[in-house]
Design an enzyme around this catalytic site. Structure first.
Site, PDB file in Angstrom:
ATOM      1  N   GLY A 189     -13.186  -4.682   1.266  1.00  0.00           N
ATOM      2  CA  GLY A 189     -14.606  -4.389   1.359  1.00  0.00           C
ATOM      3  C   GLY A 189     -15.220  -3.493   0.214  1.00  0.00           C
ATOM      4  O   GLY A 189     -16.258  -3.648  -0.323  1.00  0.00           O
TER       5      GLY A 189
ATOM      6  N   ARG B 295       0.980  -1.103  -0.081  1.00  0.00           N
ATOM      7  CA  ARG B 295       0.089  -0.042  -0.016  1.00  0.00           C
ATOM      8  C   ARG B 295       0.923   1.236   0.242  1.00  0.00           C
ATOM      9  O   ARG B 295       0.472   2.219  -0.788  1.00  0.00           O
ATOM     10  CB  ARG B 295      -1.020  -0.052   1.135  1.00  0.00           C
TER      11      ARG B 295
ATOM     12  N   GLY C 229      -8.833 -10.217   0.030  1.00  0.00           N
ATOM     13  CA  GLY C 229      -7.707 -10.621   0.614  1.00  0.00           C
ATOM     14  C   GLY C 229      -7.345 -12.260   0.141  1.00  0.00           C
ATOM     15  O   GLY C 229      -5.903 -12.544  -0.087  1.00  0.00           O
TER      16      GLY C 229
ATOM     17  N   LYS D 273     -19.036 -18.626   3.249  1.00  0.00           N
ATOM     18  CA  LYS D 273     -20.441 -18.665   3.329  1.00  0.00           C
ATOM     19  C   LYS D 273     -21.146 -17.882   2.463  1.00  0.00           C
ATOM     20  O   LYS D 273     -20.838 -17.014   1.777  1.00  0.00           O
ATOM     21  CB  LYS D 273     -20.771 -17.715   4.649  1.00  0.00           C
TER      22      LYS D 273
END
Length: 397
Positions: free
Chosen positions: A374, A41, A351, A198
């Protein structure tokens, strides 16, 4: 997407002598001693900073780091290690400034790093008072932190409301272009790989994509739920039986459009969840009651790879098996290598996906690797990110 771009302002000479405030994403992992363990980053933030310096701007950069308590500064929340690494990358000293909200001394051709913005009271709740103070520090606000684009905070959204000029930095602009190429104007067929443990965490993504993609490949625990929906037994594998109806609805929505959700025809099973557990390849119809499905089988992997090779656009979020265990990594590796070989425009994010890309060394073969976890997921859900929304609003006057 119509937004002002910092690169255009620089090319037009509009940044010369101006005070430029860059919101970067410098939230890097550190060890217990505070040393940076992975600096992607920081390196990704350098082009925007260089662009501003070369344009003759007075440059201020800030970022969050970790989860500090607002109003309380602790040494472990400091951007000091980042200032040091940034200095090495830029080949100049990067002074670190604390208590900067009420004023910053910086001259054209200089760069300063403003201490952790999440220490400021009102940052997370996007306080108008704080945002106005930040906006008063600069002539041009540059949002270059896609990883925070899904949050409306004072340093990401509020400042963009009140700054004289608000624009997208090169990193954010590249994300906007990649997302547009993959989702707004895709080359067909459009294939999406959505995998993870999930269905519930990615249900809105699956529903959103099912209205747009030509092929929806599911993997991991999500695939197990879809196998249940297709009437197959999955033994004691991870799944969400209460969401079988939702999975069926996604399958039907795809079918109604002449598209498909390929259900595995073979799987790799084990009796225990362990790296050294013996792996057994089975037909999807022959899973025993005490089996755990930990990967797609070689036949399924080959079929999916062939389909990916003929895709025009590929969106990838999540490995299709427990790729951390070598015995259950073949499915993910086959998919990864097919994406690498494909002539499709490919965009990958999340990730675990980035870890798989690094494991198989295909970074240069993926068209675009998204820097935001996200934020990337929210784009796949079909949401308009706050950062994109405010920058569009400002660009449109």
């Amino acid at each position: 997407m119509n937004v002002l771009r910092f690169s255009d302002l620089c090319a037009q000479g509009k940044a010369a002598g101006q005070r430029v405030f860059i919101r970067a994403d410098l939230n890097v992992p550190q060890d217990d001693a505070g040393n940076i363990t992975e600096d992607t980053r920081v390196r990704a933030s350098v082009p925007c900073i260089r662009m501003a310096l070369e344009a003759g701007a007075a440059v201020m950069v800030t970022s969050h780091l970790g989860r500090p308590t607002e109003g309380v500064f602790k040494p472990e929340d400091s951007l000091a290690p980042v200032a040091s690494r940034l200095g090495e990358l830029l080949g100049r000293e990067v002074p670190l400034v604390r208590d900067w909200v009420d004023g910053v001394q910086v001259a054209p051709g200089q760069v300063v790093l403003l201490e952790n913005c999440r220490v400021n009271k009102g940052e997370k709740k996007n306080s108008p008072e704080l945002a106005k103070k930040m906006a008063a520090l600069c002539d041009i606000f540059v949002h270059d932190a896609f990883g925070t684009a899904h949050r409306a905070e004072a340093s990401t959204y509020g400042i963009a409301q009140y700054a004289k000029i608000a624009c997208a930095g090169p990193l954010l602009a590249a994300e906007i272009d990649a997302i547009a190429a993959a989702l707004a104007n895709p080359r067909r067929p459009l294939a999406a790989i959505v995998a993870g443990s999930k269905v519930s965490t990615k249900l809105t993504i699956l529903k959103s994509l099912s209205a747009n993609v030509d092929q929806l490949i599911v993997g991991g625990g999500i695939a197990n739920t879809f196998m249940l929906a297709a009437g197959l037994k999955i033994g004691k594998s991870l799944a969400e039986a209460d969401l079988v109806g939702e999975a069926k609805a996604v399958i039907e929505a795809m079918k109604a459009r002449g598209a498909a959700v390929p259900i595995p025809t073979d799987v790799v099973t084990a009796k225990t969840f362990a790296a050294d557990a013996p792996a057994t390849v089975k037909a999807a119809t022959e899973v025993a009651d005490d089996d755990l499905i930990l990967d797609i089988g070689p036949q399924t992997a080959r079929q999916l790879a062939e389909q990916l090779m003929s895709a025009g656009t590929i969106v990838w979020n999540g490995p299709v098996g427990v790729f951390e265990f070598d015995a259950f990594a073949h499915g993910t590796e086959t998919i990864a290598r097919a994406i690498a070989k494909s002539s499709a425009f490919s965009i990958a994010g999340g990730g675990d996906t980035l870890a798989a890309i690094a494991k198989y060394g295909i970074e240069k073969d993926v068209s675009y690797i998204s820097t935001g976890g996200g934020a990337f997921l929210e784009v796949l859900e079909g949401k308009t990110l706050p950062a994109f929304e405010i920058l569009q609003k400002r660009a449109n006057g």
